[in-house]
Design an enzyme around this catalytic site. Sequence first.
Site, mmCIF file in Angstrom:
data_model
loop_
_atom_site.group_PDB
_atom_site.id
_atom_site.type_symbol
_atom_site.label_atom_id
_atom_site.label_comp_id
_atom_site.label_asym_id
_atom_site.label_seq_id
_atom_site.Cartn_x
_atom_site.Cartn_y
_atom_site.Cartn_z
ATOM 1 N N ARG A 107 0.056 -9.798 10.736
ATOM 2 C CA ARG A 107 1.335 -9.153 11.060
ATOM 3 C C ARG A 107 2.494 -10.114 10.850
ATOM 4 O O ARG A 107 3.649 -9.710 10.745
ATOM 5 C CB ARG A 107 1.391 -8.670 12.525
ATOM 6 N N ASP B 254 -4.754 7.764 3.363
ATOM 7 C CA ASP B 254 -4.341 6.428 3.777
ATOM 8 C C ASP B 254 -5.339 5.913 4.822
ATOM 9 O O ASP B 254 -5.967 6.705 5.521
ATOM 10 C CB ASP B 254 -2.933 6.550 4.393
ATOM 11 N N GLU B 255 -5.481 4.617 4.963
ATOM 12 C CA GLU B 255 -6.354 4.008 5.986
ATOM 13 C C GLU B 255 -7.744 4.643 5.988
ATOM 14 O O GLU B 255 -8.262 5.028 7.032
ATOM 15 C CB GLU B 255 -5.736 4.172 7.387
ATOM 16 N N GLN C 215 -9.493 -4.322 7.972
ATOM 17 C CA GLN C 215 -8.595 -3.882 9.047
ATOM 18 C C GLN C 215 -9.154 -2.674 9.789
ATOM 19 O O GLN C 215 -8.408 -1.928 10.422
ATOM 20 C CB GLN C 215 -7.222 -3.548 8.474
ATOM 21 N N LYS D 190 0.803 -1.212 0.000
ATOM 22 C CA LYS D 190 0.000 0.000 0.000
ATOM 23 C C LYS D 190 0.844 1.275 0.000
ATOM 24 O O LYS D 190 0.628 2.174 -0.831
ATOM 25 C CB LYS D 190 -0.872 -0.056 1.258
ATOM 26 N N THR D 191 1.819 1.322 0.884
ATOM 27 C CA THR D 191 2.650 2.525 0.979
ATOM 28 C C THR D 191 3.457 2.711 -0.302
ATOM 29 O O THR D 191 3.669 3.825 -0.769
ATOM 30 C CB THR D 191 3.594 2.433 2.191
#
Length: 745
Positions: free
Chosen positions: A609, A227-228, A258, A41-42
Amino acid sequence: MNNTNSNKNSDIFNGLNKNQCLAVESLNGPLLIIAGAGSGKTKVLSHRIANLIDNSVLPHNILALTFTNKAAKELRNRIAQLIGYEKAKYIWAGTFHSIFARILRSEAESMGYTSAFSIYDTDDSSAQIKQIIKSLNISDKSINATNVRNKISSLKNKLISAKEFTSKAETIEEKYISKIYNEYEYIVKNNNAMDFDDLLLNIIYLLRQDKGILEKYQKLFRYILIDEYQDTNKAQYITIQLLAKAHQNICVVGDDAQSIYRWRGAEISNILNFNKDYPYSKIIKLEQNYRSTKTIIEAAHHIILNNHHQLAKKLWTENPQGDKIIIHQCADDREESFKITSIIQDEVRRGMNYNDIAVLYRTNAQSLSLENTLRMQKIPYDIIGGISFYKRKEIKDVLSYLTLLVNDKDSEAFRRAINEPPRGIGLTSLRNLQLYSEFNNTTLLDACKNIEHIPEIKGKAANSALEFYKMISEYKTIIQENCNGDTISDYINATGIIQMYEEIASDDAYDRIRNIEQLLIDIDNYFDENELSTLDDYLQQISLITDIDNKDLDDNKTSLMTLHTAKGLEFPVVIIVGVEKGLFPLERTRLNQEEEEEERRLFYVGVTRAKEKLYITYALRRAKFGEISNQGPSKFVSEIPKEYTNRAFSTGMSFTDTESKKSISRAKYDNNVNEYSQIAPDDNYSQIPNKINSFKVGDKVRHQNFGKGKIIQISGYGSQLKANVSFENVGVKVLMLQFAKLEKL
DNA sequence: GACCTGCTGATTTTT
DNA sequence: TCAGCAGGTC
């Protein structure tokens, strides 16, 4: 500009998969990127920004908002790597709060604030609310400051003003809250302060109050990236809409699976309804995971399938199958702790580093018993989250002193500073100061200046109030003219707060002095690096950073943290602990479908994670609020298909060694220095000036405040070196040599 | 105004 | 269990 990029810069598209490329290429119009865990994503965000710039968009026309400083920092770094720091620095990339604070600062006057407005954190807000509850004489037991603060915060997140809530309030409790809310709104504004929620709200007021301002920012932020997005609340959602309305060049990235912050106002519907809000939007799914093994990805997929409300997607990976997930059933929480340590030891023996391993739990309280065992087994660990450095009392007190220099309206800062150290100005005097300042419409500091006009305050109280005023205004001038580490350090010394802790001379007091000293070092560094910055720059910046931002995950220590804190991180080995009925999902979510789904998403976040290995542990018995409770494994455990798991059961060993447990169980709160846990930023004290080692028993010395004296004993070592000094006038004092600034005679 | 004591209530917490 | 705080006492 073409919507697709014709002149592909190889750096920008290098190493991207098909969908990632598509996302990076689609520059204009609304775009929703559903980015599964570990799907890059980043990378996509930073490459898309680089591509915008490659297509002649000016850096300062790009707005990129994240939720955490960490995410913002990472994004900025990645962009800088792609396009160079010189261009990257003009991009408006930061957290919602920091970017909005920056805008509000430049527009402050138009909203009735000064640009040096204070930013209240949750503790400041609670303290202010406590004050209000007192002043309104509300003795209702059900009204407590923290609850009211949470309630007000959630109202603000839903854009319900005090006025609006007042008209809606029905129950007695709601009526009390509306009264407090009204007062709170008024006082915080009057203090020239904004709380975290205000930073989001005031932006909306600003953009709505004046069409010219709205147009100005719509033109400035021609390209917006969020973002998010699944974590945005109503206020953020509306701000984004306002800004993007004209050009619709809005790209949001998120993963509904998430979304774990519903309880603080996040509205998952924002992402679920994106294509309704922006009918011509493009949707791109990033479903290839680059982080985890097939086992972990498959297991995570089966877990999240149990949730009903979600966007269709399926994560997949080309990574190897990997090991099975190991599930450990333990007899009780003691055994669970030992199990966790042995897992860590085994993994290290197999070649992992301690910092490759993370232990994730549902509630902070679980870390306590775990810490004991880790210490006993000499496993280096670091607790991420928990009590923040900037929330420590002594740090907040020092920051209050600094705040008073730039924002003398801040009554919260005044209240903190005035009696730390005690100046003999008690509740009664404070109330009188307050009455005077309300009646005459002045600040509390001005009330101190005019103390002779307040007949109720006399003697010592009057005198020290005036002295307090004089000290603040003297240093205000000094620091305005010359703002640097030295002048600020002088000021803090003059306040007497360090001296107060020196006199208390307990271990705890020395810890506090070291924390203050650490802060002063930070300030010194800040002004060295930012010569043009002012004190209010520093204070606003500091009020929006958190502990996690400063944690060094590269230290070779195993990380302990809550599942919430773990979001956005990854570790080769992850151990999710306490996965049992009543604890995870939490008992109170049992009958609430939506809350249970959020708990499941949290579990999903935890599982994803892990890069290589995942362990899950649970205990059949656990000490909870001083009682032993019995429970079975969480329903989440059985949601993982058996083909992906290996189960291990309790050996039935009993652990009765509770003595060692007791002796160290307080360490977390005592902030003790120990070689295995870095809780306070102690490491910076390893460089102690040699000067302090030169003192010896019998030396005659002079202290700034205590005058002449003689060293009669020296104890401790390193940064802890202390001297007992017998002073001519004030008797024996124990001083830390590092800070006492003793002068040899 | 500082200190002691007994009661209460306890998820998560990007900023 | 245990930290935080309200309310009482010196």
